[in-house]
Each structure stands twice: as structure tokens, then as C-alpha cells.
Design a protein around this motif. Structure first.
Motif, mmCIF file in Angstrom:
data_model
loop_
_atom_site.group_PDB
_atom_site.id
_atom_site.type_symbol
_atom_site.label_atom_id
_atom_site.label_comp_id
_atom_site.label_asym_id
_atom_site.label_seq_id
_atom_site.Cartn_x
_atom_site.Cartn_y
_atom_site.Cartn_z
ATOM 1 N N UNK A 1 62.777 3.002 -11.654
ATOM 2 C CA UNK A 1 64.169 3.356 -11.475
ATOM 3 C C UNK A 1 64.288 4.874 -11.534
ATOM 4 N N UNK A 2 64.808 5.460 -10.468
ATOM 5 C CA UNK A 2 64.976 6.916 -10.405
ATOM 6 C C UNK A 2 66.415 7.244 -10.009
ATOM 7 N N UNK A 3 66.842 8.426 -10.377
ATOM 8 C CA UNK A 3 68.149 8.935 -9.957
ATOM 9 C C UNK A 3 67.938 9.723 -8.668
ATOM 10 N N UNK A 4 68.653 9.344 -7.627
ATOM 11 C CA UNK A 4 68.542 10.036 -6.344
ATOM 12 C C UNK A 4 69.814 10.845 -6.146
ATOM 13 N N UNK A 5 69.624 12.140 -5.908
ATOM 14 C CA UNK A 5 70.741 13.050 -5.683
ATOM 15 C C UNK A 5 70.744 13.464 -4.216
ATOM 16 N N UNK A 6 71.893 13.386 -3.597
ATOM 17 C CA UNK A 6 72.025 13.730 -2.183
ATOM 18 C C UNK A 6 72.841 15.006 -2.055
ATOM 19 N N UNK A 7 72.355 15.921 -1.219
ATOM 20 C CA UNK A 7 73.031 17.200 -1.025
ATOM 21 C C UNK A 7 73.353 17.408 0.449
ATOM 22 N N UNK A 8 74.435 18.149 0.707
ATOM 23 C CA UNK A 8 74.827 18.580 2.041
ATOM 24 C C UNK A 8 74.852 17.401 3.023
ATOM 25 N N UNK A 9 74.140 17.522 4.120
ATOM 26 C CA UNK A 9 74.154 16.499 5.180
ATOM 27 C C UNK A 9 73.669 15.144 4.675
ATOM 28 N N UNK A 10 72.704 15.127 3.752
ATOM 29 C CA UNK A 10 72.219 13.838 3.249
ATOM 30 C C UNK A 10 73.325 13.101 2.487
ATOM 31 N N UNK A 11 74.181 13.830 1.779
ATOM 32 C CA UNK A 11 75.307 13.199 1.080
ATOM 33 C C UNK A 11 76.308 12.628 2.081
ATOM 34 N N UNK A 12 76.544 13.359 3.160
ATOM 35 C CA UNK A 12 77.455 12.864 4.203
ATOM 36 C C UNK A 12 76.917 11.576 4.809
ATOM 37 N N UNK A 13 75.632 11.562 5.125
ATOM 38 C CA UNK A 13 75.031 10.392 5.785
ATOM 39 C C UNK A 13 74.923 9.195 4.840
ATOM 40 N N UNK A 14 74.599 9.448 3.580
ATOM 41 C CA UNK A 14 74.462 8.348 2.623
ATOM 42 C C UNK A 14 75.824 7.858 2.137
ATOM 43 N N UNK A 15 76.824 8.731 2.214
ATOM 44 C CA UNK A 15 78.157 8.347 1.771
ATOM 45 C C UNK A 15 78.344 8.456 0.265
ATOM 46 N N UNK B 1 65.642 1.487 -7.513
ATOM 47 C CA UNK B 1 64.362 0.971 -7.982
ATOM 48 C C UNK B 1 63.330 1.246 -6.910
ATOM 49 N N UNK B 2 62.286 1.958 -7.252
ATOM 50 C CA UNK B 2 61.212 2.278 -6.308
ATOM 51 C C UNK B 2 59.881 2.064 -7.028
ATOM 52 N N UNK B 3 58.786 1.928 -6.276
ATOM 53 C CA UNK B 3 57.479 1.776 -6.933
ATOM 54 C C UNK B 3 57.165 2.980 -7.822
ATOM 55 N N UNK B 4 56.463 2.728 -8.895
ATOM 56 C CA UNK B 4 56.097 3.803 -9.832
ATOM 57 C C UNK B 4 55.142 4.801 -9.178
ATOM 58 N N UNK B 5 54.178 4.307 -8.414
ATOM 59 C CA UNK B 5 53.269 5.174 -7.665
ATOM 60 C C UNK B 5 53.566 4.992 -6.188
ATOM 61 N N UNK B 6 53.918 6.079 -5.552
ATOM 62 C CA UNK B 6 54.357 6.015 -4.167
ATOM 63 C C UNK B 6 54.106 7.390 -3.540
ATOM 64 N N UNK B 7 53.785 7.400 -2.257
ATOM 65 C CA UNK B 7 53.680 8.698 -1.588
ATOM 66 C C UNK B 7 55.089 9.198 -1.291
ATOM 67 N N UNK C 1 63.548 17.825 2.689
ATOM 68 C CA UNK C 1 62.578 18.127 1.642
ATOM 69 C C UNK C 1 63.065 17.421 0.379
ATOM 70 N N UNK C 2 62.129 16.890 -0.392
ATOM 71 C CA UNK C 2 62.457 16.306 -1.687
ATOM 72 C C UNK C 2 62.290 17.356 -2.765
ATOM 73 N N UNK C 3 63.007 17.183 -3.836
ATOM 74 C CA UNK C 3 62.681 17.862 -5.089
ATOM 75 C C UNK C 3 62.525 16.741 -6.111
ATOM 76 N N UNK C 4 61.337 16.607 -6.651
ATOM 77 C CA UNK C 4 61.057 15.578 -7.655
ATOM 78 C C UNK C 4 60.831 16.299 -8.975
ATOM 79 N N UNK C 5 61.642 15.965 -9.954
ATOM 80 C CA UNK C 5 61.613 16.675 -11.241
ATOM 81 C C UNK C 5 61.737 18.183 -11.011
ATOM 82 N N UNK C 6 62.607 18.546 -10.076
ATOM 83 C CA UNK C 6 62.939 19.929 -9.739
ATOM 84 C C UNK C 6 61.777 20.711 -9.128
ATOM 85 N N UNK D 1 58.399 8.384 -13.194
ATOM 86 C CA UNK D 1 58.738 7.828 -14.501
ATOM 87 C C UNK D 1 60.182 7.343 -14.457
ATOM 88 N N UNK D 2 60.523 6.320 -15.233
ATOM 89 C CA UNK D 2 61.922 5.874 -15.273
ATOM 90 C C UNK D 2 62.843 7.043 -15.608
#
Length: 83
Positions: free
Chosen positions: A1-15, A22-28, A51-56, A69-70
Motif C-alpha cells: 500500500x503506497x500513497x500516490x500523489x498526482x501533480x499538474x497534468x497527472x492530477x487533471x487526468x486522474x481526477x 495496493x501495489x506489489x512490494x517489489x516492482x519495476x 517521472x516518478x519520485x519515490x520517497x522523494x 514499504x507500506x
């Protein structure tokens, strides 16, 4: 379980600006993107620009293995223009 934050255009598209997924613990990074696009198919249009930012820390979409990590924070950052 992760918190997904959407910014700019991604927030518009995701709504929304944030959600918990919930996502796999090990994932590319690319697999993680595909999991998010399953929930928000409209995000597919920015795939080549995002681009992603994972744990900043920035992560490009690709084969880099992420061990999540959860409660980890994943930010979806599309290109931002401005001066």
C-alpha cells in the motif's frame, strides 16, 4: 500500500491529487506505472513525459527495481513548463 500523489497534468487526468493504492512490494518503475494506469487509464497519454519520485527521489520509468514499504510516497510528476 503506497500513497500516490498526482501533480499538474497527472492530477487533471486522474481526477484527484492523492490516493492510496495496493501495489506489489517489489516492482519495476515501469510495472508500477502500469499498475497506476490500470486504475487511471487516461494517464497513458503522458507516459513518455512522466517521472516518478519515490520517497522523494526521482525515478525514470524503466527496469529499475523498486522495493516499496507500506506507506511509501510515490509522486507522479509530468513535465512542468514555466519561466
Amino acid at each position: 500500500q503506497v500513497s500516490v500523489l498526482y501533480f499538474a497534468r497527472s492530477a487533471e487526468l486522474a481526477g484527484l491529487r492523492c490516493e492510496t493504492l495496493w501495489v506489489p512490494r517489489q516492482v519495476t518503475a515501469l510495472q508500477l506505472w502500469e499498475e497506476i494506469v490500470k486504475v487511471h487509464p487516461r494517464l497513458a497519454v503522458i507516459r513518455d513525459q512522466v517521472v516518478f519520485a519515490v520517497r522523494q527521489e526521482y525515478v525514470l520509468l524503466g527496469d529499475q527495481l523498486l522495493v516499496l514499504q507500506p506507506g511509501d510516497e510515490v509522486a507522479i510528476i509530468p513535465p512542468i513548463s514555466g519561466g
